[in-house]
Write a protein that holds these residues in place. Structure first.
Motif, PDB file in Angstrom:
ATOM      1  N   ALA A 251       0.830  -1.203   0.000  1.00  0.00           N
ATOM      2  CA  ALA A 251       0.000   0.000   0.000  1.00  0.00           C
ATOM      3  C   ALA A 251       0.864   1.252   0.000  1.00  0.00           C
ATOM      4  O   ALA A 251       1.967   1.266   0.556  1.00  0.00           O
ATOM      5  N   GLY A 252       0.354   2.297  -0.619  1.00  0.00           N
ATOM      6  CA  GLY A 252       1.030   3.584  -0.618  1.00  0.00           C
ATOM      7  C   GLY A 252       0.143   4.658  -0.022  1.00  0.00           C
ATOM      8  O   GLY A 252      -1.078   4.643  -0.199  1.00  0.00           O
ATOM      9  N   THR A 253       0.753   5.601   0.694  1.00  0.00           N
ATOM     10  CA  THR A 253      -0.004   6.694   1.294  1.00  0.00           C
ATOM     11  C   THR A 253       0.862   7.940   1.345  1.00  0.00           C
ATOM     12  O   THR A 253       2.035   7.915   0.958  1.00  0.00           O
ATOM     13  N   ALA A 254       0.284   9.048   1.839  1.00  0.00           N
ATOM     14  CA  ALA A 254       0.980  10.335   1.899  1.00  0.00           C
ATOM     15  C   ALA A 254       0.717  10.976   3.257  1.00  0.00           C
ATOM     16  O   ALA A 254      -0.294  11.654   3.433  1.00  0.00           O
ATOM     17  N   PRO A 255       1.578  10.753   4.234  1.00  0.00           N
ATOM     18  CA  PRO A 255       1.369  11.337   5.568  1.00  0.00           C
ATOM     19  C   PRO A 255       1.281  12.867   5.504  1.00  0.00           C
ATOM     20  O   PRO A 255       1.782  13.491   4.575  1.00  0.00           O
TER      21      PRO A 255
ATOM     22  N   LEU B 132      -7.826   0.326   5.636  1.00  0.00           N
ATOM     23  CA  LEU B 132      -7.323  -0.570   4.594  1.00  0.00           C
ATOM     24  C   LEU B 132      -6.881  -1.899   5.193  1.00  0.00           C
ATOM     25  O   LEU B 132      -7.155  -2.965   4.633  1.00  0.00           O
ATOM     26  N   GLU B 133      -6.207  -1.874   6.337  1.00  0.00           N
ATOM     27  CA  GLU B 133      -5.762  -3.121   6.958  1.00  0.00           C
ATOM     28  C   GLU B 133      -6.957  -3.998   7.329  1.00  0.00           C
ATOM     29  O   GLU B 133      -6.922  -5.219   7.139  1.00  0.00           O
ATOM     30  N   ALA B 134      -8.015  -3.361   7.844  1.00  0.00           N
ATOM     31  CA  ALA B 134      -9.209  -4.131   8.197  1.00  0.00           C
ATOM     32  C   ALA B 134      -9.873  -4.705   6.953  1.00  0.00           C
ATOM     33  O   ALA B 134     -10.348  -5.848   6.962  1.00  0.00           O
ATOM     34  N   VAL B 135      -9.892  -3.930   5.877  1.00  0.00           N
ATOM     35  CA  VAL B 135     -10.509  -4.386   4.628  1.00  0.00           C
ATOM     36  C   VAL B 135      -9.727  -5.548   4.032  1.00  0.00           C
ATOM     37  O   VAL B 135     -10.306  -6.562   3.620  1.00  0.00           O
ATOM     38  N   VAL B 136      -8.407  -5.417   3.979  1.00  0.00           N
ATOM     39  CA  VAL B 136      -7.579  -6.471   3.385  1.00  0.00           C
ATOM     40  C   VAL B 136      -7.718  -7.775   4.166  1.00  0.00           C
ATOM     41  O   VAL B 136      -7.676  -8.861   3.587  1.00  0.00           O
TER      42      VAL B 136
END
Length: 265
Positions: free
Chosen positions: A45-49, A70-74
Motif C-alpha cells: 500500500a502507498g499513502t501520503a502522511p 485498509l488493513e481491516a478491509v484487506v
C-alpha cells in the motif's frame, strides 16, 4: 490515540519524498502458498502522511483512519498486506501505475481525471472543501469570491488545489498568489506564520487541524467528493476484493468503530 494492533504492521519509509528502495516480497502475486495449494497474493500500500486524521506520523509511526481501514478491509480478502510506502501525494498515482505499490490509501477523491489513469474501489468516505484561516486574524471570508487578492494555499495534486486553480486563479487571485505545498502540515504552518491568508482543504482534515492548532474553518465549499482506494486499471480482482471487503467491515461494525476512533462520529 489507541495503539491497538499497530505492532503487527510493517512500515516502509521514504527518503527525499520518494519511496524507499526496499525489497518487498510478492508485490501482487507472492510465492507464499496456502494450505489449499494456491499462492497467496501479497500487496503493498502507498499513502501520503500529513493528512490527519486519514494518515499521519506519530512518534515516527504511520497511523490514521486510512491505515486502519485498509488493513481491516484487506483482512477480509484473500490478499495479504505486506507493508506501506510513503510518498508525496502527487507521486502516488505514478507509483501505482509503475507497479511500485498495488493500492493507494490516501484520502484520494474519485474524479474523472484520475479515473482515466487508475481505477477505484467503492467509495469509503464523503467530504467537501473547507476554507481555513488563522484564529487570531481579521480575515473572515464567507465565499470563494472573498478570497480575491489574497495569498491562498493548498496541497499539490489534491481536490483543494483543483478548486483553487479552477475557481480562483486568473479570476480572483493571480498565479503568484497561489501557494502549492507537498503536504497540508506545511500549508497550515505557512498559514500560522502569515505567509498565506487561507488554506483550502478537506473538511475532516481541516477540523483536525482546527482542534490542535490556532486555525479555524471559516466556511465550507460543497464539492460532494467521495474517497476511494486506488488500484491499477487492469487489476479488477483487487478492485473487487477491496470493494467487497469494505462492504464487510461496514456490516460487521468495524467501519463505525474506526470513524468513531478517528473522527468522533
Amino acid at each position: 490515540m489507541s495503539d491497538e494492533g499497530r505492532s503487527r504492521r510493517q512500515y516502509l519509509t521514504t527518503v527525499g519524498g520518494t519511496a524507499a528502495t526496499l525489497a518487498v516480497a510478492g508485490c501482487l502475486g507472492g510465492d507464499d502458498s496456502g494450505s489449499n495449494g494456491e499462492d497467496e497474493q501479497t500487496i503493498t500500500a502507498g499513502t501520503a502522511p500529513g493528512f490527519p486524521p486519514f494518515e499521519m506520523k506519530e512518534g515516527g509511526e504511520l497511523v490514521g483512519f486510512d491505515i486502519d481501514l485498509l488493513e481491516a478491509v484487506v483482512e477480509q480478502t484473500e490478499y495479504t498486506l505486506s507493508g506501506w510506502e510513503e510518498f508525496e501525494f502527487d507521486s502516488l498515482t505514478p507509483a501505482l501505475v509503475n507497479d511500485n505499490i498495488d493500492v493507494i490509501a490516501a484520502g484520494m477523491t474519485i474524479n474523472d481525471d484520475r479515473d482515466e489513469t487508475i481505477d477505484f474501489s467503492e467509495p469509503y468516505y464523503s467530504s467537501d472543501q473547507a476554507i481555513v484561516v488563522r484564529s487570531d486574524g481579521d480575515f473572515s471570508p464567507g465565499s470563494l469570491s472573498d478570497l480575491a487578492d489574497h495569498p491562498i494555499g493548498a496541497q499539490k495534486g489534491t481536490t483543494g488545489e483543483e478548486e483553487v486553480q479552477s475557481e480562483l486563479v486568473g479570476d480572483e487571485i493571480t498565479e503568484s498568489q497561489y501557494n502549492a505545498y507537498d503536504n497540508y502540515v506545511l500549508a497550515i504552518q505557512d498559514l500560522q506564520n502569515g505567509n498565506v491568508d487561507a488554506v483550502v482543504i478537506d473538511v475532516p482534515v481541516a477540523n483536525t487541524f482546527a482542534a490542535n492548532r490556532p486555525v479555524e474553518v471559516e466556511f465550507v465549499y460543497e464539492t460532494g467528493e467521495k474517497f476511494g482506494f486506488g488500484v491499477r486499471e487492469d487489476d479488477d480482482a483487487l478492485q473487487t476484493a477491496l470493494s467487497e471487503g469494505l462492504s464487510t467491515v461496514r456490516e460487521d461494525g468495524t467501519y463505525e468503530e474506526l470513524t468513531q476512533k478517528w473522527f468522533g462520529e
